[in-house]
Write an enzyme that holds these catalytic residues in place. Structure first.
Site, PDB file in Angstrom:
ATOM      1  CE  LYS A   1      -3.946  -2.078   2.303  1.00 56.92           C
ATOM      2  NZ  LYS A   1      -4.464  -2.554   3.591  1.00 56.92           N
TER       3      LYS A   1
ATOM      4  CD  GLN B   1      -4.006  -4.388   6.636  1.00 57.19           C
ATOM      5  OE1 GLN B   1      -3.942  -3.400   5.918  1.00 57.19           O
ATOM      6  NE2 GLN B   1      -4.519  -5.535   6.218  1.00 57.19           N
TER       7      GLN B   1
ATOM      8  CG  ASP C   1     -10.428   0.257   5.266  1.00 53.98           C
ATOM      9  OD1 ASP C   1     -10.229  -0.180   4.121  1.00 53.98           O
ATOM     10  OD2 ASP C   1      -9.871  -0.189   6.285  1.00 53.98           O
TER      11      ASP C   1
HETATM   12  N1  GUN Z   1      -7.522  -6.452   6.114  1.00 51.46           N
HETATM   13  C1  GUN Z   1      -7.805  -7.148   4.973  1.00 51.46           C
HETATM   14  N2  GUN Z   1      -8.440  -6.369   4.092  1.00 51.46           N
HETATM   15  C2  GUN Z   1      -8.557  -5.160   4.658  1.00 51.46           C
HETATM   16  C3  GUN Z   1      -9.127  -3.923   4.207  1.00 51.46           C
HETATM   17  O1  GUN Z   1      -9.666  -3.777   3.119  1.00 51.46           O
HETATM   18  N3  GUN Z   1      -9.044  -2.902   5.113  1.00 51.46           N
HETATM   19  C4  GUN Z   1      -8.487  -3.047   6.337  1.00 51.46           C
HETATM   20  N4  GUN Z   1      -8.474  -1.993   7.139  1.00 51.46           N
HETATM   21  N5  GUN Z   1      -7.952  -4.165   6.773  1.00 51.46           N
HETATM   22  C5  GUN Z   1      -7.992  -5.208   5.934  1.00 51.46           C
END
Ligand code: GUN
Length: 298
Positions: free
Chosen positions: A54, A98, A121
């Site tokens: 990311k 995350q 998100d």
């Molecule tokens: N863990 C796995 N996929 C995601 C996501 O799309 N957002 C977040 N915050 N954590 C994740």
């Protein structure tokens, strides 16, 4: 006839490129870069890989990346203090914590604390509520990326029968809302659904998001169905190998004989998640500056 392989990787690359161009325009117009803060608590290896990619993708798309890595024993109070600090920071347009968090932390309380204007998100109660109401807002990345692939493949989804397998907050529920907004007839199936194979057989669109390796079989599918496989599961290693193969929630090879189009794993939905995260960050940045964002054409 073998199904069309939906190339999410190529689509995501085009989306990232467009977002990167718009992000450069944003910094020309405002004198600052759009910024994404990613918070990782603990040392989960898969999460570390996601967070690193990311960060790289953010910088490649002409945005600023702020990474916060906290130890696994971080307290609720410390984590919430960091979220407060990011909420108040004008250089930060998007905040992603995350998931999953270590067990001792209250995930919902942390998410609830994120300023909805920075909720890239789409997980805060404000974002989920706006999605349920059919209002504009920030939408979870994986389902929005899946919808983009579906529209690219099928055009208008009006009246199509869609079955979403899985009811998670991150994927299943928002996916169903998006399909409903696109005028599909939507069924959400889950672990208590009776006769899952029969339910799936009706579907023109199948979205599998359960996290069980190769669960959806060819004989469950209607001939010509479009299949979006959100699962990423690692099989046990073959003798002599140190890592098992990555597979989705759909038995890809056999399903390709029946489906009309299908996303592979890897290279399908996965790359879309990061591309949409960058898009959401840019949308938030323009909104936070009170500016209209130039249209994305994908
Ligand atoms: N863990 C796995 N996929 C995601 C996501 O799309 N957002 C977040 N915050 N954590 C994740």
């Amino acid at each position: 006839m073998a199904a069309i392989r939906i190339d999410g990787k190529a689509f995501a690359a085009r989306l990232r490129e467009q977002v990167g161009e718009r992000a450069a325009q944003f910094s020309d117009a405002t004198g600052r870069k759009a910024g994404l803060a990613v918070v990782l608590v603990g040392e989960d290896p898969a999460s570390q890989v996601y967070v690193r990619s990311k960060g790289k993708a953010t910088v490649a798309a002409n945005m600023a990346s702020f990474e916060h890595r906290l130890s696994a024993d971080t307290s609720q109070q410390e984590l919430e203090a960091l979220v407060d600090q990011l909420n108040a920071d004008p250089a930060v347009d998007g905040i992603l914590v995350q998931l999953p968090l270590p067990d001792h932390l209250d995930e919902q309380a942390v998410v609830d604390r994120i300023n909805p204007a920075k909720d890239v998100d789409g997980l805060t109660p404000v974002s989920t509520g706006r999605l349920a109401l059919g209002l504009n807002g920030l939408v979870p990345c994986t389902p929005l990326g899946s919808l983009m692939l579906l529209k690219d493949q099928l055009g208008d989804l009006s009246g199509l029968d869609a079955v979403v397998i899985g009811r998670s907050i991150l994927v299943g529920k928002p996916m169903a809302q998006l399909l409903l907004d696109a005028n599909a007839t939507v069924t959400i199936a889950h672990s208590r659904t009776r006769d899952l194979a029969e339910v799936v057989k009706r579907a023109d669109i199948v979205v599998a998001a359960v996290g069980r390796a190769e669960m959806v079989k060819a004989e469950w599918l209607k001939e010509g169905a479009t299949v979006i496989d959100v699962g990423i599961n690692r099989l046990p290693p073959e003798p002599g190998a140190d890592k098992g193969r990555l597979v989705g929630d759909v038995a890809y090879d056999e399903a390709s004989e029946v489906a009309g189009a299908i996303t592979p794993v890897p290279g399908g939905v996965g790359p879309m998640t990061i591309a949409v995260l960058l898009r959401n960050t840019l949308v938030a940045a323009y909104q936070n500056e009170g500016l209209d964002m130039p249209e994305l054409t994908l």
